[in-house]
Design a protein around this motif. Sequence first.
Motif, PDB file in Angstrom:
ATOM      1  N   SER A  10       0.820  -1.205   0.000  1.00 28.60           N
ATOM      2  CA  SER A  10       0.000   0.000   0.000  1.00 28.60           C
ATOM      3  C   SER A  10       0.849   1.248   0.000  1.00 28.60           C
ATOM      4  O   SER A  10       1.979   1.235   0.497  1.00 28.60           O
ATOM      5  N   THR A  11       0.290   2.314  -0.554  1.00 31.58           N
ATOM      6  CA  THR A  11       0.892   3.637  -0.429  1.00 31.58           C
ATOM      7  C   THR A  11      -0.200   4.593   0.026  1.00 31.58           C
ATOM      8  O   THR A  11      -1.351   4.474  -0.385  1.00 31.58           O
ATOM      9  N   LEU A  12       0.177   5.502   0.894  1.00 34.69           N
ATOM     10  CA  LEU A  12      -0.742   6.529   1.377  1.00 34.69           C
ATOM     11  C   LEU A  12      -0.044   7.867   1.266  1.00 34.69           C
ATOM     12  O   LEU A  12       1.135   7.980   1.594  1.00 34.69           O
ATOM     13  N   VAL A  13      -0.755   8.862   0.817  1.00 34.57           N
ATOM     14  CA  VAL A  13      -0.275  10.236   0.869  1.00 34.57           C
ATOM     15  C   VAL A  13      -1.212  10.953   1.815  1.00 34.57           C
ATOM     16  O   VAL A  13      -2.428  10.974   1.613  1.00 34.57           O
ATOM     17  N   LEU A  14      -0.631  11.514   2.893  1.00 35.51           N
ATOM     18  CA  LEU A  14      -1.416  12.179   3.925  1.00 35.51           C
ATOM     19  C   LEU A  14      -1.127  13.667   3.929  1.00 35.51           C
ATOM     20  O   LEU A  14      -0.009  14.086   3.635  1.00 35.51           O
ATOM     21  N   ASP A  15      -2.130  14.442   4.291  1.00 31.83           N
ATOM     22  CA  ASP A  15      -1.935  15.865   4.499  1.00 31.83           C
ATOM     23  C   ASP A  15      -1.087  16.034   5.756  1.00 31.83           C
ATOM     24  O   ASP A  15      -1.367  15.433   6.786  1.00 31.83           O
ATOM     25  N   ARG A  16      -0.014  16.815   5.665  1.00 30.82           N
ATOM     26  CA  ARG A  16       0.929  16.952   6.770  1.00 30.82           C
ATOM     27  C   ARG A  16       0.288  17.597   8.000  1.00 30.82           C
ATOM     28  O   ARG A  16       0.589  17.229   9.131  1.00 30.82           O
ATOM     29  N   SER A  17      -0.594  18.556   7.805  1.00 35.46           N
ATOM     30  CA  SER A  17      -1.140  19.285   8.944  1.00 35.46           C
ATOM     31  C   SER A  17      -2.277  18.552   9.644  1.00 35.46           C
ATOM     32  O   SER A  17      -2.437  18.668  10.857  1.00 35.46           O
ATOM     33  N   THR A  18      -3.069  17.778   8.916  1.00 34.82           N
ATOM     34  CA  THR A  18      -4.240  17.137   9.519  1.00 34.82           C
ATOM     35  C   THR A  18      -4.161  15.615   9.584  1.00 34.82           C
ATOM     36  O   THR A  18      -4.894  15.001  10.338  1.00 34.82           O
ATOM     37  N   GLY A  19      -3.335  15.010   8.754  1.00 39.08           N
ATOM     38  CA  GLY A  19      -3.252  13.558   8.702  1.00 39.08           C
ATOM     39  C   GLY A  19      -4.321  12.919   7.845  1.00 39.08           C
ATOM     40  O   GLY A  19      -4.421  11.697   7.777  1.00 39.08           O
ATOM     41  N   SER A  20      -5.130  13.722   7.163  1.00 40.44           N
ATOM     42  CA  SER A  20      -6.182  13.157   6.312  1.00 40.44           C
ATOM     43  C   SER A  20      -5.575  12.553   5.051  1.00 40.44           C
ATOM     44  O   SER A  20      -4.529  12.985   4.572  1.00 40.44           O
ATOM     45  N   ILE A  21      -6.248  11.554   4.512  1.00 38.25           N
ATOM     46  CA  ILE A  21      -5.751  10.842   3.335  1.00 38.25           C
ATOM     47  C   ILE A  21      -6.012  11.666   2.085  1.00 38.25           C
ATOM     48  O   ILE A  21      -7.146  12.040   1.810  1.00 38.25           O
ATOM     49  N   VAL A  22      -4.950  11.923   1.338  1.00 36.40           N
ATOM     50  CA  VAL A  22      -5.057  12.616   0.061  1.00 36.40           C
ATOM     51  C   VAL A  22      -5.187  11.589  -1.047  1.00 36.40           C
ATOM     52  O   VAL A  22      -5.969  11.744  -1.975  1.00 36.40           O
ATOM     53  N   ARG A  23      -4.423  10.503  -0.937  1.00 35.14           N
ATOM     54  CA  ARG A  23      -4.440   9.445  -1.942  1.00 35.14           C
ATOM     55  C   ARG A  23      -4.018   8.146  -1.282  1.00 35.14           C
ATOM     56  O   ARG A  23      -3.142   8.138  -0.427  1.00 35.14           O
ATOM     57  N   SER A  24      -4.631   7.045  -1.693  1.00 31.93           N
ATOM     58  CA  SER A  24      -4.218   5.739  -1.188  1.00 31.93           C
ATOM     59  C   SER A  24      -4.350   4.709  -2.297  1.00 31.93           C
ATOM     60  O   SER A  24      -5.233   4.804  -3.142  1.00 31.93           O
ATOM     61  N   THR A  25      -3.442   3.749  -2.273  1.00 31.24           N
ATOM     62  CA  THR A  25      -3.495   2.651  -3.233  1.00 31.24           C
ATOM     63  C   THR A  25      -3.123   1.373  -2.503  1.00 31.24           C
ATOM     64  O   THR A  25      -2.479   1.410  -1.460  1.00 31.24           O
ATOM     65  N   GLY A  26      -3.523   0.254  -3.043  1.00 30.83           N
ATOM     66  CA  GLY A  26      -3.098  -1.026  -2.515  1.00 30.83           C
ATOM     67  C   GLY A  26      -4.101  -1.681  -1.595  1.00 30.83           C
ATOM     68  O   GLY A  26      -5.291  -1.379  -1.619  1.00 30.83           O
ATOM     69  N   LEU A  27      -3.596  -2.570  -0.746  1.00 33.94           N
ATOM     70  CA  LEU A  27      -4.438  -3.395   0.106  1.00 33.94           C
ATOM     71  C   LEU A  27      -5.271  -2.592   1.087  1.00 33.94           C
ATOM     72  O   LEU A  27      -6.351  -3.003   1.465  1.00 33.94           O
ATOM     73  N   LEU A  28      -4.758  -1.449   1.525  1.00 31.43           N
ATOM     74  CA  LEU A  28      -5.477  -0.642   2.505  1.00 31.43           C
ATOM     75  C   LEU A  28      -6.456   0.316   1.861  1.00 31.43           C
ATOM     76  O   LEU A  28      -7.249   0.941   2.538  1.00 31.43           O
ATOM     77  N   SER A  29      -6.376   0.479   0.560  1.00 26.82           N
ATOM     78  CA  SER A  29      -7.132   1.506  -0.140  1.00 26.82           C
ATOM     79  C   SER A  29      -8.625   1.222  -0.099  1.00 26.82           C
ATOM     80  O   SER A  29      -9.068   0.108  -0.269  1.00 26.82           O
ATOM     81  N   ALA A  30      -9.368   2.285   0.143  1.00 26.91           N
ATOM     82  CA  ALA A  30     -10.822   2.195   0.094  1.00 26.91           C
ATOM     83  C   ALA A  30     -11.358   3.520  -0.396  1.00 26.91           C
ATOM     84  O   ALA A  30     -10.957   4.562   0.089  1.00 26.91           O
ATOM     85  N   PRO A  31     -12.236   3.526  -1.393  1.00 26.00           N
ATOM     86  CA  PRO A  31     -12.777   4.788  -1.867  1.00 26.00           C
ATOM     87  C   PRO A  31     -13.532   5.504  -0.757  1.00 26.00           C
ATOM     88  O   PRO A  31     -14.294   4.883  -0.021  1.00 26.00           O
ATOM     89  N   THR A  32     -13.284   6.790  -0.624  1.00 28.74           N
ATOM     90  CA  THR A  32     -13.950   7.589   0.391  1.00 28.74           C
ATOM     91  C   THR A  32     -14.808   8.624  -0.301  1.00 28.74           C
ATOM     92  O   THR A  32     -14.372   9.247  -1.250  1.00 28.74           O
ATOM     93  N   PRO A  33     -16.033   8.844   0.144  1.00 25.83           N
ATOM     94  CA  PRO A  33     -16.930   9.764  -0.540  1.00 25.83           C
ATOM     95  C   PRO A  33     -16.364  11.167  -0.691  1.00 25.83           C
ATOM     96  O   PRO A  33     -16.507  11.770  -1.726  1.00 25.83           O
ATOM     97  N   ASN A  34     -15.692  11.716   0.328  1.00 24.29           N
ATOM     98  CA  ASN A  34     -15.198  13.084   0.231  1.00 24.29           C
ATOM     99  C   ASN A  34     -14.008  13.218  -0.707  1.00 24.29           C
ATOM    100  O   ASN A  34     -13.692  14.305  -1.140  1.00 24.29           O
ATOM    101  N   LEU A  35     -13.340  12.128  -1.035  1.00 23.43           N
ATOM    102  CA  LEU A  35     -12.219  12.215  -1.964  1.00 23.43           C
ATOM    103  C   LEU A  35     -12.697  12.218  -3.406  1.00 23.43           C
ATOM    104  O   LEU A  35     -12.112  12.874  -4.248  1.00 23.43           O
TER     105      LEU A  35
END
Length: 142
Positions: free
Chosen positions: A25-50
């Motif tokens: 998996s890869t995750l790109v997180l916002d540095r200030s909030t920790g929210s997911i900007v992008r995710s791929t792989g085994l952990l990835s799940a589509p999120t409505p707000n993204l």
Amino acid sequence: MTQVTADETTLAHLTRLSQKPGVQSTLVLDRSTGSIVRSTGLLSAPTPNLTSSASSNPLSTSATPLKSQSGSSRTGHTAEEVATLAWNFVKGAEGLVEGMAESDAEGPDELKLLRVRTKRFECVIVPDSKFLLVVIHDTPAA
């Protein structure tokens, strides 16, 4: 000739990274909030707000989730859980760096890389000024 933007270049690098052997998996997180900007792989799940902001920012699109044969990730956690754990880990490590840093002419010290290796996987976190890159991959043979 078409010009390639920085977002397209970054997206291409992330796509290539996520396709490397052993990368779960890869995750790109916002540095200030920790929210997911992008995710791929085994952990990835589509999120409505993204998905709503996907057209304005190519980095905010979510790739189709990859599942193991059992349908869950090897770590047993969702992308949101791993994002929270990684963000908290970075915040703690930054506190350690700040606590150990001595003032000098070069200015304050900063965190460059975090690596956690277990028997089952390895997690590499690369902080940037705006984002955190989290890569989870299989532990290479010793």
